[in-house]
Design an enzyme around this catalytic site. Structure first.
Site, PDB file in Angstrom:
ATOM      1  N   GLY A  12       0.829  -1.194   0.000  1.00  0.00           N
ATOM      2  CA  GLY A  12       0.000   0.000   0.000  1.00  0.00           C
ATOM      3  C   GLY A  12       0.865   1.246   0.000  1.00  0.00           C
ATOM      4  O   GLY A  12       2.036   1.207   0.407  1.00  0.00           O
ATOM      5  N   GLN A  21       2.802   9.942   1.375  1.00  0.00           N
ATOM      6  CA  GLN A  21       4.113   9.285   1.359  1.00  0.00           C
ATOM      7  C   GLN A  21       4.957   9.713   0.168  1.00  0.00           C
ATOM      8  O   GLN A  21       6.161   9.468   0.147  1.00  0.00           O
ATOM      9  CB  GLN A  21       3.949   7.761   1.370  1.00  0.00           C
ATOM     10  CG  GLN A  21       3.383   7.252   2.694  1.00  0.00           C
ATOM     11  CD  GLN A  21       3.293   5.749   2.689  1.00  0.00           C
ATOM     12  OE1 GLN A  21       2.311   5.190   2.214  1.00  0.00           O
ATOM     13  NE2 GLN A  21       4.299   5.077   3.220  1.00  0.00           N
ATOM     14  N   CYS A  65       6.023  -0.089   7.236  1.00  0.00           N
ATOM     15  CA  CYS A  65       5.638   1.090   6.459  1.00  0.00           C
ATOM     16  C   CYS A  65       6.800   1.504   5.570  1.00  0.00           C
ATOM     17  O   CYS A  65       7.934   1.553   6.033  1.00  0.00           O
ATOM     18  CB  CYS A  65       5.281   2.229   7.414  1.00  0.00           C
ATOM     19  SG  CYS A  65       4.785   3.749   6.581  1.00  0.00           S
ATOM     20  N   LEU A  66       6.505   1.796   4.293  1.00  0.00           N
ATOM     21  CA  LEU A  66       7.563   2.194   3.366  1.00  0.00           C
ATOM     22  C   LEU A  66       8.246   3.495   3.829  1.00  0.00           C
ATOM     23  O   LEU A  66       9.382   3.757   3.438  1.00  0.00           O
ATOM     24  CB  LEU A  66       6.996   2.381   1.957  1.00  0.00           C
ATOM     25  CG  LEU A  66       6.486   1.107   1.271  1.00  0.00           C
ATOM     26  CD1 LEU A  66       5.869   1.451  -0.077  1.00  0.00           C
ATOM     27  CD2 LEU A  66       7.602   0.073   1.105  1.00  0.00           C
ATOM     28  N   HIS A 121      -4.298   1.153   7.680  1.00  0.00           N
ATOM     29  CA  HIS A 121      -2.970   1.770   7.693  1.00  0.00           C
ATOM     30  C   HIS A 121      -2.920   2.968   6.724  1.00  0.00           C
ATOM     31  O   HIS A 121      -2.426   4.042   7.073  1.00  0.00           O
ATOM     32  CB  HIS A 121      -1.929   0.700   7.313  1.00  0.00           C
ATOM     33  CG  HIS A 121      -0.511   1.183   7.261  1.00  0.00           C
ATOM     34  ND1 HIS A 121       0.451   0.793   8.172  1.00  0.00           N
ATOM     35  CD2 HIS A 121       0.123   2.011   6.395  1.00  0.00           C
ATOM     36  CE1 HIS A 121       1.603   1.366   7.866  1.00  0.00           C
ATOM     37  NE2 HIS A 121       1.441   2.116   6.781  1.00  0.00           N
ATOM     38  N   GLU A 122      -3.428   2.766   5.512  1.00  0.00           N
ATOM     39  CA  GLU A 122      -3.330   3.821   4.489  1.00  0.00           C
ATOM     40  C   GLU A 122      -4.267   4.991   4.795  1.00  0.00           C
ATOM     41  O   GLU A 122      -3.912   6.153   4.572  1.00  0.00           O
ATOM     42  CB  GLU A 122      -3.623   3.254   3.089  1.00  0.00           C
ATOM     43  CG  GLU A 122      -2.706   2.124   2.625  1.00  0.00           C
ATOM     44  CD  GLU A 122      -1.220   2.422   2.793  1.00  0.00           C
ATOM     45  OE1 GLU A 122      -0.821   3.594   2.696  1.00  0.00           O
ATOM     46  OE2 GLU A 122      -0.457   1.467   3.044  1.00  0.00           O
ATOM     47  N   HIS A 140      -2.629   7.127   7.229  1.00  0.00           N
ATOM     48  CA  HIS A 140      -1.667   8.029   6.574  1.00  0.00           C
ATOM     49  C   HIS A 140      -2.362   9.308   6.126  1.00  0.00           C
ATOM     50  O   HIS A 140      -1.850  10.419   6.326  1.00  0.00           O
ATOM     51  CB  HIS A 140      -1.057   7.362   5.328  1.00  0.00           C
ATOM     52  CG  HIS A 140       0.195   6.595   5.595  1.00  0.00           C
ATOM     53  ND1 HIS A 140       1.309   7.145   6.187  1.00  0.00           N
ATOM     54  CD2 HIS A 140       0.524   5.301   5.316  1.00  0.00           C
ATOM     55  CE1 HIS A 140       2.264   6.220   6.272  1.00  0.00           C
ATOM     56  NE2 HIS A 140       1.815   5.094   5.754  1.00  0.00           N
TER      57      HIS A 140
END
Ligand SMILES: [Zn+2]
Length: 169
Positions: free
Chosen positions: A46, A51, A93-94, A135-136, A139
């Site tokens: 994701g 991000q 997480c990226l 999660h997204e 963000h």
């Protein structure tokens, strides 16, 4: 398509709430394509617009390794839990490389939103896909998964971050 730079922990854009998308033009289509490519390149499941430095309410996802066709994007996502079951499992997480910690999430959620053409979409998801949605969307609200950890695990994660090469560059 263009790879976009992934912003890392410490960048204020990651703690900024994104704005609802109201214009559905070609630039939005390009953005979604770029986000999918950037997520693939980074090996994520994701990626939210903050991000890559944009405070716009859109995320892309790819859980197609779990279920065929589970790849796409959601604009202006809103989710609600389905049932009371929770899941506890590793999350990463990226934007926070090398950190993974058990994070509690709802097991099943229903998400609604729109696609790049402004058409409504809805999905009921469980397991990893449900985790991804939560999660997204976090963000897009300027919330990192670190905030969802127990104090003990958060402390550990912060210690890992502080000693990370990427954080000290
Ligand atoms: Zn993330």
């Amino acid at each position: 398509m263009t790879l976009r730079e992934i912003r890392l922990f410490g960048d204020p854009v990651l703690t900024t709430r994104s704005d609802e998308i109201t214009e559905f033009d070609d630039s939005l289509r390009v953005l979604v394509e770029d986000m999918l490519e950037t997520m693939d390149e980074a090996g994520g499941v994701g990626l939210a617009a903050n991000q890559i430095g944009l405070t716009r309410r859109v995320f892309v996802y790819d859980c197609s390794h779990i279920e065929d066709g589970l790849r796409g994007h959601i604009i202006n996502p809103v989710w609600e839990p389905v049932g009371e079951e929770m899941q506890l499992g590793p999350e990463g997480c990226l934007s926070i490389p090398d950190v993974s910690a058990d994070t509690q999430r709802h097991e099943t959620v229903r998400v609604t939103g729109v696609d790049v053409d402004g058409n409504p979409l809805a999905m009921v998801a469980s397991g990893l896909m449900a985790r991804c949605i939560q999660h997204e969307t976090d963000h897009l609200d300027g919330v990192l998964f670190l905030r969802r950890l127990t104090p003990e695990l958060r402390k550990e994660a912060m210690a890992t971050i502080r000693t990370s090469e990427w954080f000290n560059k």
